[in-house]
Design an enzyme around this catalytic site. Structure first.
Site, PDB file in Angstrom:
ATOM      1  N   MET A 153      -8.585 -33.491 -17.874  1.00 48.91           N
ATOM      2  CA  MET A 153      -9.352 -33.739 -18.888  1.00 48.91           C
ATOM      3  C   MET A 153      -8.846 -33.378 -20.476  1.00 48.91           C
ATOM      4  O   MET A 153      -9.261 -32.541 -20.829  1.00 48.91           O
ATOM      5  CB  MET A 153     -10.805 -33.017 -18.604  1.00 48.91           C
TER       6      MET A 153
ATOM      7  N   ASP B 266      -9.148 -28.145 -12.398  1.00 46.03           N
ATOM      8  CA  ASP B 266      -9.535 -28.908 -13.600  1.00 46.03           C
ATOM      9  C   ASP B 266      -8.799 -28.414 -14.887  1.00 46.03           C
ATOM     10  O   ASP B 266      -8.998 -27.073 -15.102  1.00 46.03           O
ATOM     11  CB  ASP B 266     -11.161 -28.807 -13.757  1.00 46.03           C
TER      12      ASP B 266
ATOM     13  N   SER C  14     -13.722 -27.228  -6.253  1.00 36.77           N
ATOM     14  CA  SER C  14     -12.994 -26.997  -7.365  1.00 36.77           C
ATOM     15  C   SER C  14     -13.187 -25.702  -7.861  1.00 36.77           C
ATOM     16  O   SER C  14     -14.031 -24.903  -7.917  1.00 36.77           O
ATOM     17  CB  SER C  14     -14.115 -27.815  -8.396  1.00 36.77           C
TER      18      SER C  14
ATOM     19  N   MET D  51     -16.979 -39.717 -12.139  1.00 39.26           N
ATOM     20  CA  MET D  51     -17.590 -38.306 -12.615  1.00 39.26           C
ATOM     21  C   MET D  51     -19.032 -38.736 -12.427  1.00 39.26           C
ATOM     22  O   MET D  51     -19.843 -39.707 -13.186  1.00 39.26           O
ATOM     23  CB  MET D  51     -17.252 -38.125 -14.023  1.00 39.26           C
TER      24      MET D  51
ATOM     25  N   ASP E 142     -17.081 -36.412  -8.303  1.00 42.90           N
ATOM     26  CA  ASP E 142     -16.882 -35.179  -9.008  1.00 42.90           C
ATOM     27  C   ASP E 142     -18.026 -34.815  -9.998  1.00 42.90           C
ATOM     28  O   ASP E 142     -18.309 -35.396 -11.037  1.00 42.90           O
ATOM     29  CB  ASP E 142     -15.672 -35.239  -9.829  1.00 42.90           C
TER      30      ASP E 142
ATOM     31  N   HIS F   4      -9.170 -28.803  -5.767  1.00 43.15           N
ATOM     32  CA  HIS F   4      -9.397 -29.557  -6.964  1.00 43.15           C
ATOM     33  C   HIS F   4      -9.144 -28.443  -8.321  1.00 43.15           C
ATOM     34  O   HIS F   4      -9.754 -27.504  -8.417  1.00 43.15           O
ATOM     35  CB  HIS F   4     -10.906 -30.104  -6.965  1.00 43.15           C
TER      36      HIS F   4
ATOM     37  N   MET G 214      -8.341 -28.768 -18.741  1.00 42.01           N
ATOM     38  CA  MET G 214      -9.326 -29.358 -20.142  1.00 42.01           C
ATOM     39  C   MET G 214      -8.589 -28.806 -21.098  1.00 42.01           C
ATOM     40  O   MET G 214      -8.140 -27.592 -21.139  1.00 42.01           O
ATOM     41  CB  MET G 214     -10.516 -28.658 -19.814  1.00 42.01           C
TER      42      MET G 214
ATOM     43  N   HIS H 242      -6.947 -32.724 -11.826  1.00 42.24           N
ATOM     44  CA  HIS H 242      -7.903 -33.586 -12.629  1.00 42.24           C
ATOM     45  C   HIS H 242      -7.806 -33.241 -14.165  1.00 42.24           C
ATOM     46  O   HIS H 242      -8.158 -32.135 -14.756  1.00 42.24           O
ATOM     47  CB  HIS H 242      -9.514 -33.355 -12.253  1.00 42.24           C
TER      48      HIS H 242
END
Ligand code: DX5
Ligand code: ZN
Length: 223
Positions: free
Chosen positions: A68, A35, A8, A137, A175, A33, A37, A66
């Site tokens: 979020m 993330d 990540s 998660m 994760d 990965h 957000m 991913h």
């Protein structure tokens, strides 16, 4: 089965993003990965399309994105254009999860569904045959470097049974808080993909850390 490792980049130095991606390219990592957000679904804001596109330009491995964010269905084609191969949305952020999963697949990406630590895996029962990945998660989403939640092992076990019972091809991705102390047990319990931020990027030799995670199953002791 060969466990996939997805470093990540959240825990990496963004001032050295190209070096980071080159390091991942030459490592044993399988996916990258990423993330995303939005400061609404989670209490943190990270990055969006320009950074993903920049990562994609140098990446030799698939981008595992991913999300979020709230209302992820609004941005599916934008994430495809930015270079996502696997696009994961949160069950908790989707009012029409089935529709969103199919929109992801129709735009040519693999569809993942992530669930928070408090969310029961039973809520995936009606979509498990339709999805390519479940992201469990194992911390509350929002930040890297948090402590692994032990209840995840029981969730993996129950999810694995659900996948087998439905003849689903969904992979199980873990994760949050993955480290050298829990990787082997996660794999033996049924994890297919391990995400690791802090464990890789706080290590003095990230390539070696990725290799160690990748080979964790070799040291599995069943208990
Ligand atoms: C947390 C993110 C994770 C995070 C994992 O919300 O989804 O992908 O980067 O970081 P570590 O491995 O440090 O827990
Ligand atoms: Zn993540």
């Amino acid at each position: 089965m060969n466990t996939l490792i997805a470093p990540s980049i959240l825990s990496s130095d963004f001032g050295k993003i190209y070096e980071t991606i080159e390091m991942i390219n030459k490592s044993e990592a399988d996916w990258i990965h990423c993330d995303v957000m939005d400061g609404r679904f989670v209490p943190n804001i990270t990055f969006g399309f320009p950074i993903l596109s920049a990562v994609k330009r140098v990446a030799k491995k698939p981008l595992d994105v991913h999300l979020m964010i709230v209302e992820p269905e609004k941005y599916i084609s934008d994430f495809k254009k930015a270079g996502a191969e696997i696009l994961t949305v949160h069950l908790e952020a989707c009012s029409h999860l089935h529709r969103t999963v199919y929109a992801i697949k129709e735009s040519g990406m693999s569809a993942g569904v992530a669930i928070n630590p408090h969310t029961s895996i039973e809520l995936l029962n009606e979509v498990i045959r339709d999805i390519d990945l479940v992201c469990l998660m194992s911390v509350n989403p929002g930040f890297g470097g948090q402590k692994f939640i032990e209840n995840t092992f029981s969730k993996i076990d129950r999810l694995k049974n659900m996948i087998l019972n439905h003849h689903s091809k969904a992979k199980i991705e873990i994760d949050g808080g993955v480290d050298f102390s829990n990787a082997a047990k996660l794999i033996s319990t049924g994890a297919d993909v391990l995400v690791a931020g802090n464990t890789v990027f706080s290590h003095k030799d990230p390539v070696a850390a990725i290799a160690q995670l990748k080979n964790s199953s070799a040291h599995t002791i069943t208990n």
